[in-house]
Enzyme design. Structure first.
Site, PDB file in Angstrom:
ATOM      1  N   ASP A 147       0.913  -1.301  -0.107  1.00 43.32           N
ATOM      2  CA  ASP A 147       0.015  -0.101   0.102  1.00 43.32           C
ATOM      3  C   ASP A 147       0.708   1.180  -0.008  1.00 43.32           C
ATOM      4  OD1 ASP A 147       0.856  -0.498   2.777  1.00 43.32           O
ATOM      5  OD2 ASP A 147      -0.464   1.007   3.376  1.00 43.32           O
ATOM      6  N   GLU A 148       0.110   2.257  -0.440  1.00 38.83           N
ATOM      7  CA  GLU A 148       0.855   3.761  -0.315  1.00 38.83           C
ATOM      8  C   GLU A 148       2.196   3.772  -0.556  1.00 38.83           C
ATOM      9  OE1 GLU A 148      -1.555   5.537   3.684  1.00 38.83           O
ATOM     10  OE2 GLU A 148       0.290   4.256   3.945  1.00 38.83           O
TER      11      GLU A 148
END
Length: 502
Positions: free
Chosen positions: A318-319
């Site tokens: 993620d991210e």
């Protein structure tokens, strides 16, 4: 008088035999208010007939028909633990009572019905958590009379979970969590029938996991190389403590982003960032164009696959911040060579795909955050996708399950977001299957997780911030879909909190 507890595989018998009830709970509001079970059982039948419970005359034993016996350490441990739950503060006061009355309950017989009691195994996603109890259940039905004596009512129970994956995520990177805090929360998880500890063990701020293969990762990446690390024996203790309570331990090692602490102990792992034509001295995500990055990941995840026995590893994904990759001239040249243009999500997918192949070679399944799916990475059929972004949660659930992937939901249950008042009600009112989709799609949602990220959480405030708010998630994931009465839940939750405090 004795009672009989009849369970399927042993692993989950230990985790779920807290006290539930047999028959519909519809129309039994008064009984529920008095009993205050949490999470609410699927079925029950309760009677006004009561028995006395005395530590001097009551025992928990193996039923003659059970496939498990005295050599089964999980059950022996559970017998001892639940006896202490019931009588811990009474034993010293009742030592002198030797007389046994007709109203005393003599024993609880535990009958494991499966051919293999799995005494030495680990809990798994496929484990059968169903349980029946004839005559009366344990722990949550015990109450004190006006004279301080323990009593329990005659009750039958048939219970099973609505969802197979019921998890808690703890973050031990942003603030180091001492071992005793993790163990205390595993105990609380068992009392709420959570069965997955999602251990977000490392992240940007620190790398407390002590690797045998790469000791410099914690030596140079932890807040302190000796006091703020999890040694191999610490990790083993967490896994065994959880196993004894029917809880899986799924570690998360998030890459290619969230890896700043990794770079302290592993040279050339992270991407050098540039300011114009010169290196800036800072670093970004894992460098996805170097073979050495994948050689490292191969050795590292080979170790992780042997240390953690669960069938799954959470790989994050993620991210990922692309700005550093965009600044690096070698990365830009690689993008041209691969035909990626300026779409850096394709570079991320390139890295993730190679990582998934590495982990698959260890015979482990993997869990990922939703961005990995959103970016079109080719995933194995048994991949578990965790939906965590809240603004389009229903659409994401529809898309992920529509593509045929198993899904868990955490988006509505980020417990690090706090507010004044009864915010547990917001978590309680969530319906995980409230999204457009077929019945087949909704069967792919195997559960959810309550997440407590560690930016503002450490050993001093973790437990009171997590509990009993997480208990609301526990009931939503265990009990029947029709269990939605917030008023009744409040009355039961107040009593359940007192049990946990005690």
């Amino acid at each position: 008088m004795y009672c009989l507890l009849k369970c399927s595989p042993l692993i989950l018998a230990v985790a779920v035999c807290h006290g539930w009830l047999f028959g519909d709970f519809v129309g039994k509001q008064k009984e529920l208010d008095e009993i205050s079970l949490w999470p609410l059982p699927q079925k029950f039948q309760s009677s006004a007939v009561a028995f006395k419970l005395s530590p001097g005359s009551f025992q928990i034993v193996h039923a003659k028909q059970s496939s498990a016996g005295p050599s089964c350490s999980i059950l022996v441990n559970a017998f001892r633990r639940y006896f202490e739950y019931m009588f811990g503060d009474l034993k010293k006061h009742e030592k002198s009572r030797k007389k046994v009355y007709d109203s005393d309950l003599a024993e609880l017989q535990v009958w494991i019905t499966s051919a293999d009691p799995e005494c030495d195994g680990y809990p798994s996603l496929q484990a059968d958590e169903s349980c029946e109890l004839f005559s009366l259940p344990l722990l949550q039905l015990v109450y004190r009379d006006d004279y301080g004596a323990n009593n329990i009512n005659k009750t039958d129970i048939s219970d099973f979970p609505r969802f197979a994956h019921r998890g808690i995520l703890l973050d031990s990177s942003r603030h180091f969590l001492p071992l005793k805090v993790i163990l205390a929360n595993l105990e609380a998880m068992a009392m709420n029938k959570f069965n997955v500890f999602h251990w977000h063990i490392v992240d940007d701020p620190s790398f407390p996991y002590m690797s045998r293969t790469f000791p410099d990762l914690s030596q140079k990446g932890a807040y302190h190389p000796f006091t703020h690390v999890y040694t191999p024996s610490d990790v083993k203790m967490v896994i065994e403590f959880a196993r004894m309570r029917g809880i899986r331990v799924i570690p998360e090692f998030d890459t290619p982003g969230h890896t700043q602490s990794w770079g302290n102990g592993q040279l050339n792992l992270l991407t050098p960032c540039y300011s114009g034509s010169s290196p800036s001295g800072t670093f970004g995500p894992v460098n996805p164009i170097l073979n050495s990055s994948y050689d490292f990941m191969t050795q590292f995840f080979k170790e992780i696959s042997t240390v953690f026995p669960d069938a799954y590893i959470h790989l994050g994904g993620d991210e990922v911040d692309f700005s550093c990759w965009k600044s690096n001239p070698d990365i830009k040249k690689f993008m041209v060579q691969q035909g990626f243009g300026t779409d850096y999500s394709k570079l991320e997918s390139f890295y993730i795909q190679r990582l998934l192949d590495i982990v698959a070679a260890t015979k482990k399944g993997y869990m990922v955050w939703q961005e990995v799916f959103d970016n079109g990475v080719k995933l194995k059929d048994d991949t578990v996708v965790e939906v965590w972004i809240g603004n389009k949660m229903e659409e994401e659930l529809q898309n992920v399950t529509g593509a045929g992937f198993t899904t868990i939901l955490s988006a509505p249950w980020y417990l690090d977001y706090i507010s004044y008042g009864q915010d547990w009600q917001r978590y309680y009112k969530v319906e995980p299957l409230n999204f457009p989709g077929t019945d087949a799609q909704k069967k792919l949602v195997i559960g959810g997780e309550a997440c407590l990220w560690g930016e503002y959480v450490d050993a001093t405030n973790l437990t009171p911030r997590l509990w009993p708010r997480a208990s609301a998630v526990a009931e939503r994931l265990w009990s029947d879909k029709s269990v939605t009465d917030v008023g009744n839940a409040y009355k039961r939750l107040v009593q359940h909190r007192c049990r946990m405090v005690k």
